[in-house]
Design a protein around this motif. Structure first.
Motif, mmCIF file in Angstrom:
data_model
loop_
_atom_site.group_PDB
_atom_site.id
_atom_site.type_symbol
_atom_site.label_atom_id
_atom_site.label_comp_id
_atom_site.label_asym_id
_atom_site.label_seq_id
_atom_site.Cartn_x
_atom_site.Cartn_y
_atom_site.Cartn_z
ATOM 1 N N UNK A 44 1.145 -1.286 0.100
ATOM 2 C CA UNK A 44 0.203 -0.222 0.415
ATOM 3 C C UNK A 44 0.944 1.286 -0.092
ATOM 4 N N UNK A 45 0.071 2.342 -0.229
ATOM 5 C CA UNK A 45 0.901 3.795 -0.196
ATOM 6 C C UNK A 45 1.477 3.476 0.808
ATOM 7 N N UNK A 46 0.702 3.565 2.104
ATOM 8 C CA UNK A 46 1.842 3.516 2.946
ATOM 9 C C UNK A 46 3.075 2.955 3.478
ATOM 10 N N UNK A 47 2.727 2.164 3.018
ATOM 11 C CA UNK A 47 4.449 1.385 2.984
ATOM 12 C C UNK A 47 5.468 1.782 2.138
ATOM 13 N N UNK A 71 4.729 -3.208 -6.167
ATOM 14 C CA UNK A 71 3.813 -2.802 -6.866
ATOM 15 C C UNK A 71 2.696 -2.253 -6.076
ATOM 16 N N UNK A 72 2.893 -1.012 -6.432
ATOM 17 C CA UNK A 72 2.311 -0.032 -4.959
ATOM 18 C C UNK A 72 0.340 0.524 -5.309
ATOM 19 N N UNK A 73 -0.460 0.422 -4.080
ATOM 20 C CA UNK A 73 -2.009 0.752 -4.527
ATOM 21 C C UNK A 73 -1.892 1.388 -3.530
ATOM 22 N N UNK A 74 -2.782 2.785 -4.705
ATOM 23 C CA UNK A 74 -2.740 4.468 -3.526
ATOM 24 C C UNK A 74 -4.084 4.576 -1.988
ATOM 25 N N UNK A 99 -0.497 0.450 -9.489
ATOM 26 C CA UNK A 99 -2.167 -0.271 -9.556
ATOM 27 C C UNK A 99 -3.047 0.931 -8.891
ATOM 28 N N UNK A 100 -3.892 0.893 -9.399
ATOM 29 C CA UNK A 100 -5.776 2.027 -9.298
ATOM 30 C C UNK A 100 -6.734 0.714 -8.835
ATOM 31 N N UNK A 101 -7.039 1.097 -7.378
ATOM 32 C CA UNK A 101 -7.649 0.279 -7.022
ATOM 33 C C UNK A 101 -9.001 0.836 -6.583
ATOM 34 N N UNK A 102 -10.033 0.212 -6.402
ATOM 35 C CA UNK A 102 -11.580 0.663 -5.661
ATOM 36 C C UNK A 102 -10.545 1.621 -4.401
#
Length: 188
Positions: free
Chosen positions: A105-108, A128-131, A146-149
């Motif tokens: 995750x973006x926090x990491x 791979x970073x997710x927002x 990667x954009x996620x809901x």
């Protein structure tokens, strides 16, 4: 060569946010599988509330309906603090014909400079970073985004609600909720 996503975490408890992240990254990057790797003792947390075996079982229950999701107990089996560098080296040694993508995750992402042997780790695996709305994906490290809901759920939120006897309905799979209740987890 199989393409495997790795989603590590405490999973204390696992929730739909974890499942959405794994599925969205799997689809976006055309991964063959996503492996959930529960940590025994995460190096960056001191407040794990349940035993490694309970968390491992909850992850099994959370992913049981997705044929692309697997559980790998490498860090649970190792016992003690697990650093990602050790886990990735072990996975690459035991699975030389697989390509791994480490999902965070973006926090990491913001925390990456503090990771154990991060420069070496960056040579071994693609991150791979997710927002997340409260964090940015800005980093000088090479991260595939990667954009996620957007769904703001955390294990901390769920534990707090459970401790206050508030509902967590729809925030995690029913099988995990039932396991928590049957085993009296997160109660005061």
């Amino acid at each position: 060569m199989k393409r495997i996503g790795i989603l590590g975490g405490t999973f204390d408890p696992p929730h739909i946010g974890h499942l959405i992240i794994a599925e969205e990254v799997r689809i976006s990057l055309e991964l063959d599988e996503v492996w959930f790797i529960p940590s025994y003792t995460p190096p960056h947390k001191e407040d794990v509330k349940t035993s490694p075996n309970n968390r491992l079982e909850m992850v099994h229950l959370a992913i049981e309906n997705n044929r692309y999701f697997k559980v790998n107990p490498v860090e649970i089996n190792r016992v003690g603090k697990s650093y990602t560098i050790d886990t990735i080296k072990e996975l690459k040694k035991n699975h030389p014909h697989k390509t791994f993508y480490f999902i965070i995750g973006a926090d990491m992402v913001e925390y990456l400079p503090k990771w154990e042997r991060i420069d070496e780790l960056m040579q071994l695996i693609q991150f791979v970073g997710v927002k997340r709305s409260t964090h940015s994906l800005q980093t000088h490290y090479p991260i595939v985004e990667v954009d996620i809901p957007l769904i703001e759920i955390s294990s901390t939120l769920l534990r707090e609600r459970l401790e206050r006897s508030e509902t967590i309905h729809y925030l995690l799979p029913d099988s995990v909720y039932n396991y928590i209740k049957e085993n009296h987890l997160y109660e005061n």
